[in-house]
Design a protein around this motif. Sequence first.
Motif, PDB file in Angstrom:
ATOM      1  N   TRP A 163      38.273 -49.915 -51.474  1.00  0.00           N
ATOM      2  CA  TRP A 163      37.994 -51.026 -52.383  1.00  0.00           C
ATOM      3  C   TRP A 163      38.887 -50.967 -53.619  1.00  0.00           C
ATOM      4  O   TRP A 163      39.225 -51.991 -54.195  1.00  0.00           O
ATOM      5  CB  TRP A 163      36.537 -51.007 -52.819  1.00  0.00           C
ATOM      6  CG  TRP A 163      35.555 -51.356 -51.750  1.00  0.00           C
ATOM      7  CD1 TRP A 163      35.789 -51.997 -50.566  1.00  0.00           C
ATOM      8  CD2 TRP A 163      34.156 -51.078 -51.764  1.00  0.00           C
ATOM      9  NE1 TRP A 163      34.622 -52.132 -49.857  1.00  0.00           N
ATOM     10  CE2 TRP A 163      33.600 -51.578 -50.565  1.00  0.00           C
ATOM     11  CE3 TRP A 163      33.316 -50.453 -52.676  1.00  0.00           C
ATOM     12  CZ2 TRP A 163      32.248 -51.480 -50.260  1.00  0.00           C
ATOM     13  CZ3 TRP A 163      31.966 -50.356 -52.370  1.00  0.00           C
ATOM     14  CH2 TRP A 163      31.437 -50.866 -51.175  1.00  0.00           C
ATOM     15  N   GLU A 164      39.272 -49.766 -54.030  1.00  0.00           N
ATOM     16  CA  GLU A 164      40.047 -49.585 -55.260  1.00  0.00           C
ATOM     17  C   GLU A 164      41.559 -49.554 -55.036  1.00  0.00           C
ATOM     18  O   GLU A 164      42.315 -49.834 -55.951  1.00  0.00           O
ATOM     19  CB  GLU A 164      39.628 -48.277 -55.946  1.00  0.00           C
ATOM     20  CG  GLU A 164      38.195 -48.272 -56.401  1.00  0.00           C
ATOM     21  CD  GLU A 164      37.720 -46.913 -56.898  1.00  0.00           C
ATOM     22  OE1 GLU A 164      36.657 -46.881 -57.516  1.00  0.00           O
ATOM     23  OE2 GLU A 164      38.405 -45.893 -56.659  1.00  0.00           O
ATOM     24  N   ASP A 165      42.002 -49.200 -53.822  1.00  0.00           N
ATOM     25  CA  ASP A 165      43.420 -48.958 -53.558  1.00  0.00           C
ATOM     26  C   ASP A 165      43.835 -49.651 -52.270  1.00  0.00           C
ATOM     27  O   ASP A 165      43.493 -49.208 -51.172  1.00  0.00           O
ATOM     28  CB  ASP A 165      43.645 -47.445 -53.478  1.00  0.00           C
ATOM     29  CG  ASP A 165      45.089 -47.055 -53.233  1.00  0.00           C
ATOM     30  OD1 ASP A 165      45.933 -47.926 -52.936  1.00  0.00           O
ATOM     31  OD2 ASP A 165      45.374 -45.840 -53.313  1.00  0.00           O
TER      32      ASP A 165
ATOM     33  N   TYR B 104      32.372 -40.741 -45.808  1.00  0.00           N
ATOM     34  CA  TYR B 104      32.732 -42.109 -45.462  1.00  0.00           C
ATOM     35  C   TYR B 104      32.567 -43.033 -46.673  1.00  0.00           C
ATOM     36  O   TYR B 104      33.396 -43.897 -46.926  1.00  0.00           O
ATOM     37  CB  TYR B 104      31.913 -42.636 -44.289  1.00  0.00           C
ATOM     38  CG  TYR B 104      32.293 -44.052 -43.951  1.00  0.00           C
ATOM     39  CD1 TYR B 104      31.458 -45.111 -44.252  1.00  0.00           C
ATOM     40  CD2 TYR B 104      33.522 -44.340 -43.371  1.00  0.00           C
ATOM     41  CE1 TYR B 104      31.827 -46.411 -43.972  1.00  0.00           C
ATOM     42  CE2 TYR B 104      33.899 -45.626 -43.084  1.00  0.00           C
ATOM     43  CZ  TYR B 104      33.057 -46.661 -43.391  1.00  0.00           C
ATOM     44  OH  TYR B 104      33.439 -47.953 -43.127  1.00  0.00           O
ATOM     45  N   GLY B 105      31.506 -42.829 -47.442  1.00  0.00           N
ATOM     46  CA  GLY B 105      31.307 -43.621 -48.659  1.00  0.00           C
ATOM     47  C   GLY B 105      32.470 -43.481 -49.621  1.00  0.00           C
ATOM     48  O   GLY B 105      32.917 -44.456 -50.229  1.00  0.00           O
ATOM     49  N   GLU B 106      32.987 -42.274 -49.744  1.00  0.00           N
ATOM     50  CA  GLU B 106      34.145 -42.038 -50.610  1.00  0.00           C
ATOM     51  C   GLU B 106      35.374 -42.784 -50.092  1.00  0.00           C
ATOM     52  O   GLU B 106      36.141 -43.352 -50.872  1.00  0.00           O
ATOM     53  CB  GLU B 106      34.424 -40.535 -50.716  1.00  0.00           C
ATOM     54  CG  GLU B 106      33.336 -39.792 -51.472  1.00  0.00           C
ATOM     55  CD  GLU B 106      33.445 -38.270 -51.371  1.00  0.00           C
ATOM     56  OE1 GLU B 106      34.353 -37.762 -50.666  1.00  0.00           O
ATOM     57  OE2 GLU B 106      32.614 -37.590 -51.986  1.00  0.00           O
TER      58      GLU B 106
ATOM     59  N   ILE C 285      33.962 -48.742 -36.801  1.00  0.00           N
ATOM     60  CA  ILE C 285      33.535 -48.493 -38.173  1.00  0.00           C
ATOM     61  C   ILE C 285      33.737 -49.788 -38.945  1.00  0.00           C
ATOM     62  O   ILE C 285      34.820 -50.375 -38.928  1.00  0.00           O
ATOM     63  CB  ILE C 285      34.355 -47.362 -38.817  1.00  0.00           C
ATOM     64  CG1 ILE C 285      34.149 -46.067 -38.049  1.00  0.00           C
ATOM     65  CG2 ILE C 285      33.981 -47.204 -40.280  1.00  0.00           C
ATOM     66  CD1 ILE C 285      34.980 -44.916 -38.552  1.00  0.00           C
ATOM     67  N   ILE C 286      32.698 -50.225 -39.602  1.00  0.00           N
ATOM     68  CA  ILE C 286      32.766 -51.469 -40.368  1.00  0.00           C
ATOM     69  C   ILE C 286      33.156 -51.154 -41.803  1.00  0.00           C
ATOM     70  O   ILE C 286      32.519 -50.343 -42.469  1.00  0.00           O
ATOM     71  CB  ILE C 286      31.408 -52.195 -40.332  1.00  0.00           C
ATOM     72  CG1 ILE C 286      30.914 -52.376 -38.888  1.00  0.00           C
ATOM     73  CG2 ILE C 286      31.491 -53.528 -41.070  1.00  0.00           C
ATOM     74  CD1 ILE C 286      31.868 -53.066 -37.946  1.00  0.00           C
ATOM     75  N   LEU C 287      34.219 -51.799 -42.267  1.00  0.00           N
ATOM     76  CA  LEU C 287      34.643 -51.677 -43.660  1.00  0.00           C
ATOM     77  C   LEU C 287      34.147 -52.911 -44.395  1.00  0.00           C
ATOM     78  O   LEU C 287      34.691 -54.001 -44.228  1.00  0.00           O
ATOM     79  CB  LEU C 287      36.165 -51.559 -43.764  1.00  0.00           C
ATOM     80  CG  LEU C 287      36.730 -51.463 -45.169  1.00  0.00           C
ATOM     81  CD1 LEU C 287      36.187 -50.236 -45.907  1.00  0.00           C
ATOM     82  CD2 LEU C 287      38.254 -51.431 -45.126  1.00  0.00           C
ATOM     83  N   PRO C 288      33.078 -52.760 -45.178  1.00  0.00           N
ATOM     84  CA  PRO C 288      32.508 -53.929 -45.863  1.00  0.00           C
ATOM     85  C   PRO C 288      33.421 -54.456 -46.957  1.00  0.00           C
ATOM     86  O   PRO C 288      34.260 -53.732 -47.492  1.00  0.00           O
ATOM     87  CB  PRO C 288      31.199 -53.396 -46.455  1.00  0.00           C
ATOM     88  CG  PRO C 288      31.383 -51.924 -46.542  1.00  0.00           C
ATOM     89  CD  PRO C 288      32.358 -51.530 -45.475  1.00  0.00           C
ATOM     90  N   ALA C 289      33.227 -55.721 -47.267  1.00  0.00           N
ATOM     91  CA  ALA C 289      33.959 -56.336 -48.371  1.00  0.00           C
ATOM     92  C   ALA C 289      33.583 -55.634 -49.665  1.00  0.00           C
ATOM     93  O   ALA C 289      32.468 -55.141 -49.823  1.00  0.00           O
ATOM     94  CB  ALA C 289      33.622 -57.824 -48.456  1.00  0.00           C
ATOM     95  N   SER C 290      34.499 -55.599 -50.584  1.00  0.00           N
ATOM     96  CA  SER C 290      34.257 -54.977 -51.883  1.00  0.00           C
ATOM     97  C   SER C 290      33.117 -55.680 -52.605  1.00  0.00           C
ATOM     98  O   SER C 290      33.026 -56.904 -52.585  1.00  0.00           O
ATOM     99  CB  SER C 290      35.518 -55.076 -52.742  1.00  0.00           C
ATOM    100  OG  SER C 290      35.238 -54.731 -54.075  1.00  0.00           O
TER     101      SER C 290
END
Length: 170
Positions: free
Chosen positions: A19-21, A11-13, A108-113
Motif C-alpha cells: 500500500w505504501e510502495d 503477510y500483513g506487513e 492471495i488477495i491483495l486488498p485495495a489500500s
Amino acid sequence: MADRKNNPVKYGEVVVKCWEDEAHKKRFLEDPESVLSEAGFVVEEGVTYKVIEQPKQVRYLVLPHEKTKAAVQDMAKRFLNRAEADDALLPEGTEVRIIQNTDDIRYIILPASPQSLSQTELKMVAGGDSCETYTDTATAVYGVEAAVTGTTAAAEAEVAVAAVGVAVLV
C-alpha cells in the motif's frame, strides 16, 4: 514442518508495504514467493502463490483446495444469516468473484489500500457496522466477503488483513 503461526503478521506487513510502495507492490504481484519469503512468511514447498489485486468494488471468495463442501456450507449459512438480518448482503455495486485454490496453487488477495476507501467503507473498517470474523475452515479477509480458504499458508496469510485493521462483513 515449518511453523506458520507468524504468517498472518508477516503477510500483513507485506500488504501494508504494498500500500505504501508501488515498486514493492509490483514485485509482489510478479514474484510473491520471494517477497513472502523475504518477509519471513513460511512458503509451502511445491506450491505456487498467485496474487490477485482486489479492486475496490470486487470481493473475492477463495475456496479451499480440500474440504470444499464444508467450507461452502458454512459460507452459505453465513450469507443466509446475514440475509435474515438485512436484505442487502453487499454494498451497492459490489461484485463477488469465486476462485478455488488447487493442490499446487494458492491465491492471495491483495486488498485495495484503505486510503482509497469511501466513507461508508471506512465506517465498516472502523467497526461502525456489525461484522463477523470467519475463522473455522475459512479465513476472514477484507471487505464484505468471507474468503473460504483451507488451513494453508495462504489462509493463514489472509488473517493478517484483518490484523491490519480491515474488517469483514458476512
